[in-house]
Design a protein around this motif. Structure first.
Motif, PDB file in Angstrom:
ATOM      1  N   GLY A  99     -48.147  37.541   2.876  1.00 49.33           N
ATOM      2  CA  GLY A  99     -49.541  37.143   2.728  1.00 49.33           C
ATOM      3  C   GLY A  99     -50.123  36.666   4.044  1.00 49.33           C
ATOM      4  O   GLY A  99     -49.416  36.447   5.020  1.00 49.33           O
ATOM      5  N   LYS A 145     -56.828  38.525   6.399  1.00 49.18           N
ATOM      6  CA  LYS A 145     -57.214  39.850   6.856  1.00 49.18           C
ATOM      7  C   LYS A 145     -58.717  40.024   6.702  1.00 49.18           C
ATOM      8  O   LYS A 145     -59.332  39.418   5.825  1.00 49.18           O
ATOM      9  N   LEU A 180     -52.559  45.275   4.171  1.00 51.91           N
ATOM     10  CA  LEU A 180     -51.523  44.254   4.161  1.00 51.91           C
ATOM     11  C   LEU A 180     -50.426  44.735   3.235  1.00 51.91           C
ATOM     12  O   LEU A 180     -50.708  45.404   2.219  1.00 51.91           O
ATOM     13  N   LEU A 196     -47.266  43.297   0.988  1.00 47.49           N
ATOM     14  CA  LEU A 196     -46.509  42.181   0.447  1.00 47.49           C
ATOM     15  C   LEU A 196     -45.105  42.646   0.074  1.00 47.49           C
ATOM     16  O   LEU A 196     -44.913  43.800  -0.326  1.00 47.49           O
ATOM     17  N   ARG A 214     -52.054  38.440  -9.673  1.00 48.29           N
ATOM     18  CA  ARG A 214     -52.757  37.586  -8.718  1.00 48.29           C
ATOM     19  C   ARG A 214     -53.652  36.599  -9.462  1.00 48.29           C
ATOM     20  O   ARG A 214     -54.060  36.838 -10.601  1.00 48.29           O
ATOM     21  N   LEU A 267     -58.892  46.464   1.842  1.00 49.87           N
ATOM     22  CA  LEU A 267     -59.004  45.136   1.244  1.00 49.87           C
ATOM     23  C   LEU A 267     -60.456  44.698   1.139  1.00 49.87           C
ATOM     24  O   LEU A 267     -61.292  45.015   2.002  1.00 49.87           O
ATOM     25  N   THR A 291     -58.985  38.297  -2.520  1.00 52.07           N
ATOM     26  CA  THR A 291     -58.464  36.991  -2.147  1.00 52.07           C
ATOM     27  C   THR A 291     -57.871  36.291  -3.362  1.00 52.07           C
ATOM     28  O   THR A 291     -58.533  36.116  -4.390  1.00 52.07           O
ATOM     29  N   TYR A 299     -50.833  35.876  -4.772  1.00 53.64           N
ATOM     30  CA  TYR A 299     -50.165  37.026  -5.383  1.00 53.64           C
ATOM     31  C   TYR A 299     -48.758  36.630  -5.806  1.00 53.64           C
ATOM     32  O   TYR A 299     -47.984  36.089  -5.009  1.00 53.64           O
ATOM     33  N   THR A 335     -47.667  34.152  -2.855  1.00 49.34           N
ATOM     34  CA  THR A 335     -48.057  34.192  -1.453  1.00 49.34           C
ATOM     35  C   THR A 335     -49.569  34.381  -1.392  1.00 49.34           C
ATOM     36  O   THR A 335     -50.134  35.160  -2.164  1.00 49.34           O
ATOM     37  N   VAL A 379     -53.135  35.528  -0.130  1.00 51.46           N
ATOM     38  CA  VAL A 379     -53.858  36.564   0.610  1.00 51.46           C
ATOM     39  C   VAL A 379     -55.327  36.164   0.668  1.00 51.46           C
ATOM     40  O   VAL A 379     -55.941  35.901  -0.367  1.00 51.46           O
TER      41      VAL A 379
END
Length: 124
Positions: A9, A12, A18, A20, A38, A86, A91, A94, A118, A120
């Motif tokens: 995470g 960005k 990204l 994971l 998430r 993204l 956001t 996750y 994590t 994001v």
């Protein structure tokens, strides 16, 4: 018993990518279906993606279809979530989950183990 640890995470910009990772302990990883969920601030936990134990079947939430890809490497006891294009609405924290069947995860049941998550963050 399976322990799950997410990583990868971070922050960005919108439009970026990204990946994971979720590392699992235990010798029975390959027998579990794996999923990603998430939870954004103030919102309920949302299903993101799931993959069967042999990686023959995958499932995705409507909001991530065509942008996110779930995969797994049973030799490394790891499941991945590749996130492309993204958006700020991605956001969230996750979470990785392990369960008996990937097909039940979109309906929010069948998850036996969870990681701690994590974060994001996608900026606009």
């Amino acid at each position: 018993q399976v322990q799950l640890v997410e990583s990868g995470g971070g922050l960005k910009q919108a439009g970026g990518s990204l990946r994971l990772s979720c590392a699992a302990s235990g010798r029975t990883f390959s027998s579990y279906a794996m999923g990603w969920f998430r939870q954004a601030p103030g919102k309920e936990r949302e299903f993101v993606a799931a993959i069967s134990w042999r990686a023959g079947s995958t499932y995705y939430g409507d909001s991530v279809k065509g942008r996110f890809t779930i995969s797994r490497d049973n030799a490394k006891n790891t499941v991945y979530l590749q996130m492309n294009i993204l958006k700020p609405e991605d956001t969230a924290v996750y979470y990785c989950a392990a369960g008996s069947a990937a097909s039940t995860m979109p309906r929010y049941y069948g998850m036996d183990y969870w990681g701690k998550g994590t974060l994001v963050t996608v900026s606009s």
